[in-house]
Design a protein around this motif. Structure first.
Motif, PDB file in Angstrom:
ATOM      1  N   LEU A  10      -4.682  -7.500   4.381  1.00  0.00           N
ATOM      2  CA  LEU A  10      -5.316  -6.195   4.197  1.00  0.00           C
ATOM      3  C   LEU A  10      -6.809  -6.252   4.468  1.00  0.00           C
ATOM      4  CD1 LEU A  10      -3.487  -4.747   1.056  1.00  0.00           C
ATOM      5  CD2 LEU A  10      -3.126  -4.220   3.470  1.00  0.00           C
ATOM      6  N   THR A  11      -7.441  -7.340   4.068  1.00  0.00           N
ATOM      7  CA  THR A  11      -8.867  -7.495   4.355  1.00  0.00           C
ATOM      8  C   THR A  11      -9.104  -7.580   5.857  1.00  0.00           C
ATOM      9  OG1 THR A  11      -9.211  -8.643   2.250  1.00  0.00           O
ATOM     10  CG2 THR A  11     -10.888  -8.940   3.948  1.00  0.00           C
ATOM     11  N   LEU A  14      -8.702  -4.097   7.247  1.00  0.00           N
ATOM     12  CA  LEU A  14      -9.825  -3.244   6.882  1.00  0.00           C
ATOM     13  C   LEU A  14     -11.058  -3.577   7.720  1.00  0.00           C
ATOM     14  CD1 LEU A  14     -10.912  -1.074   4.949  1.00  0.00           C
ATOM     15  CD2 LEU A  14     -11.492  -2.899   3.342  1.00  0.00           C
ATOM     16  N   GLU A 101      -8.647  -9.484  -2.792  1.00  0.00           N
ATOM     17  CA  GLU A 101      -7.241  -9.443  -2.396  1.00  0.00           C
ATOM     18  C   GLU A 101      -6.500 -10.688  -2.871  1.00  0.00           C
ATOM     19  OE1 GLU A 101      -4.383  -8.787   1.544  1.00  0.00           O
ATOM     20  OE2 GLU A 101      -6.562  -8.600   1.716  1.00  0.00           O
ATOM     21  N   GLY A 106      -2.187  -8.021  -2.723  1.00  0.00           N
ATOM     22  CA  GLY A 106      -2.359  -6.975  -1.725  1.00  0.00           C
ATOM     23  C   GLY A 106      -2.145  -5.576  -2.263  1.00  0.00           C
ATOM     24  N   GLN A 107      -1.133  -5.382  -3.106  1.00  0.00           N
ATOM     25  CA  GLN A 107      -0.829  -4.038  -3.597  1.00  0.00           C
ATOM     26  C   GLN A 107      -1.953  -3.492  -4.473  1.00  0.00           C
ATOM     27  OE1 GLN A 107       2.882  -3.796  -5.696  1.00  0.00           O
ATOM     28  NE2 GLN A 107       2.758  -1.601  -6.010  1.00  0.00           N
ATOM     29  N   ALA A 110      -5.053  -2.750  -2.341  1.00  0.00           N
ATOM     30  CA  ALA A 110      -4.923  -1.519  -1.550  1.00  0.00           C
ATOM     31  C   ALA A 110      -5.149  -0.286  -2.419  1.00  0.00           C
ATOM     32  CB  ALA A 110      -3.545  -1.472  -0.900  1.00  0.00           C
ATOM     33  N   LYS A 111      -4.588  -0.269  -3.635  1.00  0.00           N
ATOM     34  CA  LYS A 111      -4.796   0.874  -4.526  1.00  0.00           C
ATOM     35  C   LYS A 111      -6.271   1.019  -4.899  1.00  0.00           C
ATOM     36  CE  LYS A 111      -1.692  -0.264  -7.623  1.00  0.00           C
ATOM     37  NZ  LYS A 111      -0.827  -0.178  -8.828  1.00  0.00           N
ATOM     38  N   VAL A 113      -8.920   0.033  -3.142  1.00  0.00           N
ATOM     39  CA  VAL A 113      -9.695   0.502  -1.989  1.00  0.00           C
ATOM     40  C   VAL A 113      -9.501   2.001  -1.779  1.00  0.00           C
ATOM     41  CG1 VAL A 113      -9.919   0.351   0.524  1.00  0.00           C
ATOM     42  CG2 VAL A 113      -9.777  -1.737  -0.838  1.00  0.00           C
ATOM     43  N   LEU A 114      -8.263   2.476  -1.862  1.00  0.00           N
ATOM     44  CA  LEU A 114      -8.006   3.910  -1.694  1.00  0.00           C
ATOM     45  C   LEU A 114      -8.701   4.727  -2.773  1.00  0.00           C
ATOM     46  CD1 LEU A 114      -4.228   3.937  -0.714  1.00  0.00           C
ATOM     47  CD2 LEU A 114      -6.171   4.446   0.765  1.00  0.00           C
TER      48      LEU A 114
END
Length: 375
Positions: A10-11, A14, A101, A106-107, A110-111, A113-114
């Motif tokens: 994810l990083t 991004l 991360e 990861g999950q 991601a939450k 960051v959003l």
């Protein structure tokens, strides 16, 4: 061969998105500027990067236009307008994202960051719309809302949660700042730069990024507060939020301000509880979270964030690792002794054979103490 860049997925995504969208935004701004500028115009070419006139409404958030492009509430948070801010934001994503991360998974990353990118953009957008409505003045070219300031502020808040007492030395140790003071200093710097440099959006993005990052980690993020205990054989426990004393809102500010801020923060918290906007923490939850925070702080800054390997935090982390190994070896010896005793007992329950001595509780305590000294 050049060293392989090892980044969590994810990083990496991004960081690539930041580079691609920022480059696309720069190209489209330049094309719009070049097609609208007469050949005899002496305007500096660099103006296309800074002037709101050339902002792209379907990439960045423009209060008067981007309501038609709802995806800009997300894309604008990962677009920079110039090379300096792009380099700084890339470093923030690289180091901060890599650490968080791996620490959270990861999950959860991601939450986070959003949450800390979209909410500051939404609140800032509403603030500017209300301001234009109250003043009855909408500029011909409103200032676009974009950049990673909100995410950067939230990353600093997360570091304050994990390693608040770690000290960062700058200019050959001439300046020493604890990480727990970084978020407030970051917001203050952006609040001052607004009137001085005309970057008023930076003020609101950094402030709302700071607040949303703290609110999410303080009240909503699901975490395993027993991660340190589980490493030595215990079981982790799940908790919503972080009620530790070291992560209270007043802890972001110097101690001299605590007597003034603490009553105000307590009143706001009580009001939110009465409105049922947040759930009060129990005394046991506060105690458990505070102990977990203390154990995290003892480990110092994680290796992916340290620039040198000889800090005191690394020594403490190594001592904790060796102590955990010593306790594990002691448990294995006790289990082996107990199994040997069970195997040597007569089937009929008689005591023809003297049972093998098993260490009593005092001996176990002495053995553990010896293991701690050896570590």
């Amino acid at each position: 061969m050049p060293p392989r860049i090892n980044l969590p997925p994810l990083t990496r995504a991004l960081l690539l998105t930041l580079l691609v969208l920022s480059s696309l935004n720069s190209y489209l701004r330049f094309r719009s500027w070049s097609s609208s500028t007469p050949d005899n115009d002496s305007t500096a070419p660099s103006i296309y990067l800074t002037s709101p006139r050339w902002a792209i409404p379907y990439l960045v958030l423009i209060p008067a236009q981007s309501i038609k492009y709802p995806w800009t509430f997300l894309t604008s948070a990962i677009i920079e307008n110039n090379i300096v801010s792009l380099v700084i934001s890339s470093a923030v994503v690289y180091f901060g994202g890599k650490y968080l991360e791996r620490a959270w998974g990861g999950q959860e990353f991601a939450k986070f960051v959003l949450f800390v990118t979209m909410i500051p953009n939404i609140v800032t957008f509403i603030l500017y719309v209300l301001w234009h409505g109250v003043t009855s003045h909408t500029p011909e070219y409103p200032t676009p809302i974009n950049g990673l300031l909100a995410l950067s502020a939230a990353f600093l808040v997360s570091l304050k949660q994990l390693v608040p007492e770690h000290t960062v030395s700058l200019f050959n140790s001439l300046v020493r700042i604890r990480i727990k003071h970084f978020p407030a200093l970051f917001v203050l710097a952006n609040m001052l730069s607004g009137p001085l440099l005309g970057t008023d959006t930076a003020t609101w993005l950094s402030l709302f990024g700071f607040l949303t990052g703290w609110l999410y980690l303080r009240f909503y993020r699901i975490s395993d507060i027993g991660a340190t205990e589980s490493a030595t054989g215990g079981e982790g426990s799940i908790m919503k939020g972080d009620p530790s004393e070291t992560f209270a809102f007043v802890s972001f500010f110097p101690d001299i301000f605590h007597p003034i801020l603490a009553p105000i923060c307590d009143s706001v918290y009580d009001a939110l509880v009465q409105l049922k906007l947040c759930t009060p923490f129990s005394d046991s939850a506060i105690e458990a979270a505070t102990e977990s925070a203390a154990s995290r702080s003892e480990g110092g800054l994680p290796s992916v964030m340290r620039q040198g390997g000889g800090g005191g935090g690394g020594k403490r982390a190594e001592a904790e690792r060796r102590r955990a190994l010593a306790l594990k070896a002691l448990d294995q010896r006790l289990n082996a002794a107990a199994a040997s005793r069970s195997a040597n007992e007569p089937a009929a329950g008689t005591s023809d054979v003297a049972p093998e001595a098993v260490p009593n509780s005092a001996e176990v305590k002495n053995s553990k103490a010896a293991g701690g000294v050896q570590a």
